[in-house]
Design a protein around this motif. Structure first.
Motif, PDB file in Angstrom:
ATOM      1  N   ARG A 210       0.687   9.600   5.990  1.00 26.13           N
ATOM      2  CA  ARG A 210       2.020   9.069   6.318  1.00 26.13           C
ATOM      3  C   ARG A 210       2.052   8.515   7.740  1.00 26.13           C
ATOM      4  NH1 ARG A 210       6.997  10.328   3.819  1.00 26.13           N
ATOM      5  NH2 ARG A 210       7.877  10.355   5.920  1.00 26.13           N
ATOM      6  N   GLU A 228      13.328   7.122   0.963  1.00 25.97           N
ATOM      7  CA  GLU A 228      13.711   8.110  -0.051  1.00 25.97           C
ATOM      8  C   GLU A 228      14.702   7.560  -1.077  1.00 25.97           C
ATOM      9  OE1 GLU A 228      15.138  11.597   1.853  1.00 25.97           O
ATOM     10  OE2 GLU A 228      13.147  12.293   2.472  1.00 25.97           O
ATOM     11  N   GLY A 232      10.445   5.981  -2.339  1.00 19.19           N
ATOM     12  CA  GLY A 232       9.234   5.719  -1.568  1.00 19.19           C
ATOM     13  C   GLY A 232       9.164   6.571  -0.314  1.00 19.19           C
ATOM     14  N   ASP A 233       8.105   6.367   0.449  1.00 20.93           N
ATOM     15  CA  ASP A 233       7.968   7.066   1.727  1.00 20.93           C
ATOM     16  C   ASP A 233       8.660   6.297   2.849  1.00 20.93           C
ATOM     17  OD1 ASP A 233       6.220   9.427   1.152  1.00 20.93           O
ATOM     18  OD2 ASP A 233       4.889   7.860   0.403  1.00 20.93           O
ATOM     19  N   GLN A 251       4.628   3.354  -0.576  1.00 22.73           N
ATOM     20  CA  GLN A 251       4.226   4.651  -1.112  1.00 22.73           C
ATOM     21  C   GLN A 251       2.883   5.023  -0.481  1.00 22.73           C
ATOM     22  OE1 GLN A 251       5.557   6.777  -3.307  1.00 22.73           O
ATOM     23  NE2 GLN A 251       6.809   5.706  -4.818  1.00 22.73           N
ATOM     24  N   CYS A 252       2.819   6.176   0.186  1.00 23.39           N
ATOM     25  CA  CYS A 252       1.577   6.630   0.813  1.00 23.39           C
ATOM     26  C   CYS A 252       0.771   7.439  -0.205  1.00 23.39           C
ATOM     27  CB  CYS A 252       1.876   7.476   2.048  1.00 23.39           C
ATOM     28  SG  CYS A 252       2.799   6.591   3.317  1.00 23.39           S
ATOM     29  N   LYS A 253      -0.474   7.018  -0.453  1.00 19.56           N
ATOM     30  CA  LYS A 253      -1.305   7.646  -1.470  1.00 19.56           C
ATOM     31  C   LYS A 253      -2.683   8.008  -0.915  1.00 19.56           C
ATOM     32  CE  LYS A 253       1.603   7.038  -4.945  1.00 19.56           C
ATOM     33  NZ  LYS A 253       2.217   8.185  -5.642  1.00 19.56           N
ATOM     34  N   GLN A 267       8.313   2.901 -11.194  1.00 20.46           N
ATOM     35  CA  GLN A 267       8.484   2.524  -9.788  1.00 20.46           C
ATOM     36  C   GLN A 267       8.502   1.008  -9.617  1.00 20.46           C
ATOM     37  OE1 GLN A 267       5.576   4.581  -7.410  1.00 20.46           O
ATOM     38  NE2 GLN A 267       6.393   6.606  -7.902  1.00 20.46           N
ATOM     39  N   LEU A 278       6.799  -3.285  -4.350  1.00 20.23           N
ATOM     40  CA  LEU A 278       6.214  -1.950  -4.271  1.00 20.23           C
ATOM     41  C   LEU A 278       4.810  -2.058  -3.690  1.00 20.23           C
ATOM     42  CD1 LEU A 278       6.282   1.107  -4.968  1.00 20.23           C
ATOM     43  CD2 LEU A 278       5.321   0.477  -7.204  1.00 20.23           C
ATOM     44  N   PHE A 280       1.457   0.291  -2.373  1.00 20.16           N
ATOM     45  CA  PHE A 280       0.738   1.554  -2.197  1.00 20.16           C
ATOM     46  C   PHE A 280      -0.138   1.417  -0.954  1.00 20.16           C
ATOM     47  CE2 PHE A 280       0.743   3.011  -6.924  1.00 20.16           C
ATOM     48  CZ  PHE A 280       2.106   3.240  -6.818  1.00 20.16           C
TER      49      PHE A 280
END
Length: 310
Positions: A210, A228, A232-233, A251-253, A267, A278, A280
């Motif tokens: 993050r 949120e 998402g982050d 989105q942190c993956k 999503q 979106l 990632f």
């Protein structure tokens, strides 16, 4: 060199109380945070929050790392106020009360002065025994009555003093209360710089990702807020969120993390409905680099993805 901004640590949260520091962080450093207080003049509404500003851990870490700010604790808040501070506060509130009384008198003086012609006319009519309600005052008078009315002299200065004397004395319980956005008698010796450790020890992999993603987006000149509300982050904006909509839901993956296709489709549909892309984001330790993969829902209802790496 500009003095560092003090980030006030309190019960595992970090706040900004000063309006000047809030403006400096937003304008010069693209730090948004979240306002969690109330507005001084509209304390009961909950649509437009005010100070203090609650900072996210990633924002605090970035500010400390870039030496823009330092995390501090106010030692004087950990103990009861001293007698001298209490006395200073009482003197300050007494001064505010006097200033409010003076402002009330000045405001009333302006009101009376602006309506002086109507007040004088009403006084004269009372002397002659005429009706003073609005309806009768609009009716024209006969010549003799008008001449009698004009011959009456009224001392406007005395009348003004008479009207001001009617003002009740302002009680302490009726005075406005000032809501401070910073310590009014701040002393640098009363603050203690504390260590800020994030991610936590032992290192949390998800928190590390993050922060790496947040830092990379910030260095790419984006404005970043919490994601949120869209699942998402982060949300990434091309400019200040006051003036721009977010472009990306981040989105942190982890790089080897698996994701069900149904969750991915969900999503993507959400991001499509809110007109955002979106993305990632994955942190590669070997290269010390953040990589991004974007997803968009096409018109033919097929999932299109493209790898966007620098």
């Amino acid at each position: 060199m500009t003095d560092p901004i003090y980030l006030i640590s309190s019960k595992n949260n970090v706040f900004i109380w000063s309006a000047n520091d809030w403006l400096r962080l937003r304008r010069d450093h693209r730090i948004i945070g979240e306002l969690v207080g109330t507005l001084p003049k509209s304390i009961r509404q909950d649509v437009f929050p005010g100070l203090p500003l609650l900072l996210f851990p990633e924002e605090v870490t970035l500010l400390v790392e870039k030496k823009i700010a330092c995390v501090v604790q106010c030692t004087n808040l950990e103990k009861p106020p001293t007698e001298s501070l209490y006395k200073k506060f009482q003197e300050y509130t007494d001064t505010l009360l006097i200033e409010q009384e003076e402002r009330l008198i000045e405001f009333r003086k302006q009101q009376v002065t602006s309506k002086m012609g109507i007040i004088v006319d009403g006084k004269k009519r009372k002397i002659l025994g005429l009706h003073t309600n609005k309806k009768n005052m609009k009716k024209p008078l006969d010549r003799k009555t008008q001449e009698a009315l004009d011959s009456i002299k009224i001392d406007t200065e005395s009348l003004l003093e008479e009207e001001l004397a009617k003002l009740p004395k302002l009680n302490k319980n009726e005075a406005l209360v000032q809501t401070h956005t910073a310590h009014p008698w701040f002393i640098k010796d009363d603050v203690k710089i504390v260590d800020w450790k994030y991610p936590l020890i032992p290192v949390d992999q998800q928190l590390t990702i993050r922060y790496k993603v947040y830092k990379d987006l910030w260095e790419r000149k984006y404005y970043i807020t919490s994601g949120e509300k869209f699942g998402g982050d982060f949300l990434a904006y091309p400019g200040d969120p006051i003036m721009f909509h977010a472009y990306y839901i981040i989105q942190c993956k982890c790089k080897n993390e698996e994701m069900p296709i149904a969750a991915l489709i969900t999503q993507c549909r959400v991001s499509c409905n809110v007109r955002k892309t979106l993305v990632f984001a994955t942190y590669c330790e070997e290269e010390d680099k953040v990589k991004y993969q974007s997803f968009q829902w096409t018109q033919s209802n097929t999932l299109e993805n493209g790898l966007k790496n620098d």
